[in-house]
Each structure stands twice: as C-alpha cells, then as structure tokens.
Design a protein around this motif. Structure first.
Motif, PDB file in Angstrom:
ATOM      1  N   SER A  98       0.676  -1.396   0.280  1.00  0.00           N
ATOM      2  CA  SER A  98      -0.137   0.090   0.124  1.00  0.00           C
ATOM      3  C   SER A  98       0.714   1.263  -0.243  1.00  0.00           C
ATOM      4  CB  SER A  98      -0.781   0.099   1.378  1.00  0.00           C
ATOM      5  OG  SER A  98      -1.606  -1.505   1.378  1.00  0.00           O
ATOM      6  N   ASN A 112       2.034   4.950  -1.574  1.00  0.00           N
ATOM      7  CA  ASN A 112       0.872   5.822  -1.615  1.00  0.00           C
ATOM      8  C   ASN A 112       1.626   7.304  -2.218  1.00  0.00           C
ATOM      9  OD1 ASN A 112      -1.599   5.480  -2.119  1.00  0.00           O
ATOM     10  ND2 ASN A 112      -1.233   5.111   0.232  1.00  0.00           N
ATOM     11  N   LYS A 113       2.009   7.887  -2.565  1.00  0.00           N
ATOM     12  CA  LYS A 113       3.022   9.029  -2.662  1.00  0.00           C
ATOM     13  C   LYS A 113       2.729  10.144  -3.444  1.00  0.00           C
ATOM     14  CE  LYS A 113       7.241  11.578  -1.982  1.00  0.00           C
ATOM     15  NZ  LYS A 113       7.134  12.315  -0.921  1.00  0.00           N
ATOM     16  N   ASN A 169      -1.078   3.780  -3.669  1.00  0.00           N
ATOM     17  CA  ASN A 169      -1.621   2.225  -3.122  1.00  0.00           C
ATOM     18  C   ASN A 169      -1.128   0.817  -3.994  1.00  0.00           C
ATOM     19  OD1 ASN A 169      -2.667   0.587  -0.533  1.00  0.00           O
ATOM     20  ND2 ASN A 169      -4.775   0.001  -2.457  1.00  0.00           N
ATOM     21  N   ASP A 216       4.389   8.355   1.267  1.00  0.00           N
ATOM     22  CA  ASP A 216       3.586   9.167   1.939  1.00  0.00           C
ATOM     23  C   ASP A 216       3.046   7.857   3.581  1.00  0.00           C
ATOM     24  OD1 ASP A 216       4.219  11.214   1.056  1.00  0.00           O
ATOM     25  OD2 ASP A 216       2.534  10.967  -0.386  1.00  0.00           O
ATOM     26  N   SER A 217       2.570   7.075   2.948  1.00  0.00           N
ATOM     27  CA  SER A 217       2.618   5.587   3.528  1.00  0.00           C
ATOM     28  C   SER A 217       2.688   4.540   2.883  1.00  0.00           C
ATOM     29  CB  SER A 217       0.772   5.819   3.754  1.00  0.00           C
ATOM     30  OG  SER A 217      -0.100   5.666   2.605  1.00  0.00           O
ATOM     31  N   GLY A 218       2.217   3.548   4.199  1.00  0.00           N
ATOM     32  CA  GLY A 218       2.666   2.368   2.950  1.00  0.00           C
ATOM     33  C   GLY A 218       3.402   1.507   4.018  1.00  0.00           C
ATOM     34  N   GLU A 219       4.565  -0.139   2.977  1.00  0.00           N
ATOM     35  CA  GLU A 219       5.906  -0.129   4.195  1.00  0.00           C
ATOM     36  C   GLU A 219       6.534  -1.363   3.107  1.00  0.00           C
ATOM     37  OE1 GLU A 219       3.255  -3.587   6.332  1.00  0.00           O
ATOM     38  OE2 GLU A 219       3.260  -2.185   7.941  1.00  0.00           O
TER      39      GLU A 219
END
Lengths: 251, 248
Positions: free
Chosen positions: A6, A8-9, A19, A54-57
């Motif tokens: 997931s 996101n940038k 995603n 921005d988010s995720g792994e």
C-alpha cells in the motif's frame, strides 16, 4: 524478497503512486514497466530510500525500510547495489577505483584483497583491461558494465537497475540484460529492473510489474504477458507496428 | 516571503552542517580526500594569490607615495601603510573574496554536477554519508591551508612594494624598510589569519550547500555556482565588519 504494501506518494497535489502493493522475489529478475511518468522511478527511489513515501510499507525480508533507525538503514543500504540510468560512476576516479570504492569504504580487507575482488568484478563484466581508464574514456555500454561491477562489489542481496538499457543499441542492451540475469542467478539476489525496453521484458522478465498512472495495473511473467487480455498492458507492450506484427505471427 | 525563504535556506544549511560534522566512515578515505582538497583548493590557489598580492602591494605603495604623501607625512608612511593594509585587510578579507570566486564556484559546480549525474545518490545508496564524505574534507582542507595562503599573500604584497620602489624609483629602500618595521604588532598577523580561517569556513560551507542541493540540470548548476559566490562574498563582507570590531 522485497514486499511493497500500500505505497502512496504525492508531490503537492499530484498522485504519483497510488496504493501500490507487489512482491519482488529472490533469485529472480523483477521488472517494473510502464510508460514515462507512470511512477517507475519514484517507486524505485522509494524502495531504496531516496524518497520517503507518504504511507505504506517496504519490507526487505520482513524488515520495514520506513521504520529502520539510521544505523539499521546504513546496514541495509550496504546490502544494496544500484545501477543508475546514467551509470553515476565517479568521474574523478579510474574504473578500478570506482569498483574498489565500496570496498575501500566498508571492507576491512587488505588493499591486495580489495583490489583482487574489484578486478574479479571487472573480469565478470568483461572489463578486465579497463581498470586504469577514466569513466569518460568508456563507451555507454562499458560504463554500464563498470557500474554493474561496482554495484556487485560488496556482494549485495538486492540489486536495483534504473533503465539499464537507456541510450544503448539493441545488441549492447542484450549484453547488459544477460549480465544482470546471470549475476542475479549466481548470487541469488533480489534484482529489480526499471525499464520500458521490450527486449528486456521478453528476455529477462521473470516477474513483471506493470504500472499505469501510478497504480499497479498488472503483474505476471514474460510468458503470461503474451496472452494477457489487459488492454492497457497490450497497448503499452504492443505499441509499435513491429511488436504488433510479432504478436500476430505468434498467434 | 523572502524572509521565510532565507530562514528555510538557513535551516537546510544547518541541517547539512549537522550531517557534515560527523565522524568519517573511514578515516583513511577522509585523509585521502583531505590531501586531494588541500591540493585542489589550496596549492592550486597559491599562484593567483601571489600574483594579485604582489601587484596590490605595489599599487598601495604607489598610491601612498605618489598621491597621498605630502610634506607633513614622514617618508616611511608608504611602507607602513602597505604592511598594515596587507596584514589587516587585504591578505585576509579581500583575498578571501577573490578565493570565494575561484574556490566557491569550483566547489559548487563540482558538487552540483555530482548531484545531477546521480553520483551523490550513488554514495547514499552505498550507505555513505555523502555530505560528510564530500564536504568535510573541503572545509577542513581550506581552513588548514588558508593560514599559509595568508602568509604568502602578505609576503608577496611586501615583495610587490619593494619591487615597485626599486624598479619605479619612487622612494628609497631604506624609507620603505623603516616603514615596514615601524610599530609592528604581531597580533595583526594573527587577526588576519583568524579572519581568513572563518572566511574559509564560509566559502566552503556555503558553496557546498548550493552545490549539494542542486535540483535540475546544467543551468541549475550554473545558478548554484553564481549564488554560492554572491552569497559567500556578501557574508564575508558583513562578517568582516563584526570580526574586525571583535578582534581589534
């Protein structure tokens, strides 16, 4: 193995990665393909830590890159090798010094041992006699091979190649592809190649991730790509008349 | 908006210095680069420092002898003035202004080119602290070589003054020597050295900041080079005022 979960940038209001989730396996040449501006380079730069998503792994054999401390990050980066689009060889150093550089920085071996390892890497990429030359004195293909030699000097677990065939003729591109493929197998590395070169896709694409406008559109291998009914993938892969005819002949 | 941009840039500069002033990953590699920078930034600059200082020393002497000296002024004043100007201002501040053009643009364009050709990214991927590896040797090299450049500059200025008196017949060597020896304060030399060391830090760190943070292509590298020279020149002049007041 590298797992993306997931991711996101965005840059200001523009969503570049949306995603994204995929897996890059060990001992395989994993390709990220897509049109220019589809987010390939941003994804790769996020994976190596040059860009903060921005988010995720981003999981390197279970370790999340985004949660690592500075020390852990440095240790992980020493397990990475990267081949840049423009080779990024240090132009003030000879080719041998370039290849020796990571060893000089991080290895406690003697000078003789470090030089022997660097020469072995140069031999492996068929640049045995280029050690004393400066990067400017090499052709584009030779520079790429020298950069591969530098990338594998520390025997990395993860190899990243950003557009390894850009600016090269088709024959030299094949040599680079073959080299990347062989090195991946020899060292059981997790290799990720960013490309839009169709010869690479058909030649070494063991695991292919297709990005479309920052989203994961399709994932498979080079055999599956020929029979895929994904319209966007087909539009990308078979964009040229030559490849269309090739597909028709294949059918 | 302008103030905000300045504050942002200053913050980034401090953050960069925080990365620069770390223990080097490998001392052997640091020393290797340090010696290279000593040569490139220092030894390579000796020529220009000597030439400029020689002529400025001569010109100061001519100005005092031909245009300023009058009947009430002792004959040794040109020698005294040449020495003091070289010691107090020229060999530290003005020479550093000149060096900010030569060394500053060199550093900014070198690092800027490394940035746009992804050589700095390559260092980061290897796990090397690129700011520390590239910038620390430059800063330490120029700071350590600058006292030698200051000394050479003062000496060349004095040689220039003697040369013009001898060649141009604008006075006597004896008067010049009396002036050169009159009321000598050793502290003035050290003041010049201290100021020059501070300016050396400004030149290298500011040029490195602009070069290291280049985004774009060759045009941006050119702009970074210009900005580095302009900013470091202004800061040298401003800090010179405060340093001179502080050290006097």
């Amino acid at each position: 193995m590298i797992e993306i979960k997931s991711i996101n940038k965005s840059f200001e209001d523009k969503v570049v990665l949306n995603n994204i989730g995929c897996t890059f396996e060990s001992g395989k040449t994993n390709l990220i393909i897509g049109r220019s501006g589809s987010g390939k380079t941003v994804l790769m730069n996020s994976m190596v830590g040059l860009i903060q998503p921005d988010s995720g792994e981003i999981l390197y054999d279970g370790r999340n890159l985004l949660n690592l401390s500075k020390t852990e990050m440095i240790i992980l980066r020493r397990q990475m090798g990267m081949l840049f689009q423009g080779s990024a060889l240090f132009d003030s150093m000879t080719v041998l010094e370039n290849v020796m550089f990571p060893l000089d920085m991080f290895s406690d071996e003697s000078y003789k041992e470090r030089k022997r390892r660097a020469q072995f890497c140069l031999d492996r990429v068929n640049l045995s006699d280029a050690g004393d030359k400066l990067p400017d004195e090499l052709s584009g293909g030779m520079q790429k091979r020298a950069a591969i030699a530098r990338a594998i000097a520390m025997q990395p677990k993860y190899l990243f190649c950003d557009e390894p065939n850009s600016g090269l003729d088709p024959k030299t591109s094949l040599v680079i592809d073959k080299l990347i493929y062989e090195i991946t197998k020899e060292n059981n590395m997790t290799t990720i190649v960013n490309t839009h070169d169709m010869n690479s896709v058909m030649g070494i694409g063991e695991n292919i991730v297709f990005l479309y406008h920052g989203s994961l559109e399709w994932q498979g291998n080079k055999d599956e790509i020929m029979t895929s009914d994904n319209q966007r993938l087909n539009d990308f892969i078979f964009a040229s008349d030559f490849s269309k005819r090739l597909r028709e002949a294949n059918e | 908006m302008v103030i905000l941009n300045w504050l942002t840039a200053f913050g980034k500069y401090i953050m960069m210095l925080k990365r620069v002033f770390r223990r080097p990953d490998k001392m052997r590699m640091f020393l290797k680069r340090y010696y290279t920078e000593i040569y490139q930034l220092g030894i390579d600059s000796i020529g220009i420092v000597l030439v400029i200082s020689l002529f400025i020393g001569a010109v100061i002497c001519i100005q005092f002898k031909m245009n300023i000296q009058s009947s009430w002024m002792p004959a040794w004043v040109p020698g005294y003035a040449s020495r003091e100007i070289m010691l107090l201002e020229f060999s530290s501040s003005i020479m550093c202004l000149i060096l900010s053009g030569k060394v500053g643009s060199n550093i900014a364009s070198e690092l800027g080119t490394m940035r746009v050709t992804q050589q700095i990214d390559a260092l980061e991927i290897m796990g090397v602290n690129s700011a520390n590896y590239l910038i620390l040797p430059k800063i330490t090299a120029l700071i350590t070589i600058i006292p030698i450049l200051v000394t050479f500059s003062v000496a060349a200025g004095i040689v220039g003054a003697y040369s013009i008196v001898y060649i141009g017949h604008i006075g006597t060597i004896r008067d010049l020597t009396i002036g050169m020896q009159y009321s000598f304060h050793q502290w003035f030399f050290w003041m010049g050295v201290i100021k020059a060391m501070f300016f050396a830090f400004l030149i290298t760190s500011i040029a490195s900041y602009y070069g290291y943070n280049v985004k774009g292509g060759s045009v941006e590298v050119g702009k970074a080079s210009t900005n580095a020279v302009v900013t470091s020149s202004i800061l040298i002049l401003v800090s010179d005022t405060f340093l001179t007041q502080l050290l006097s």
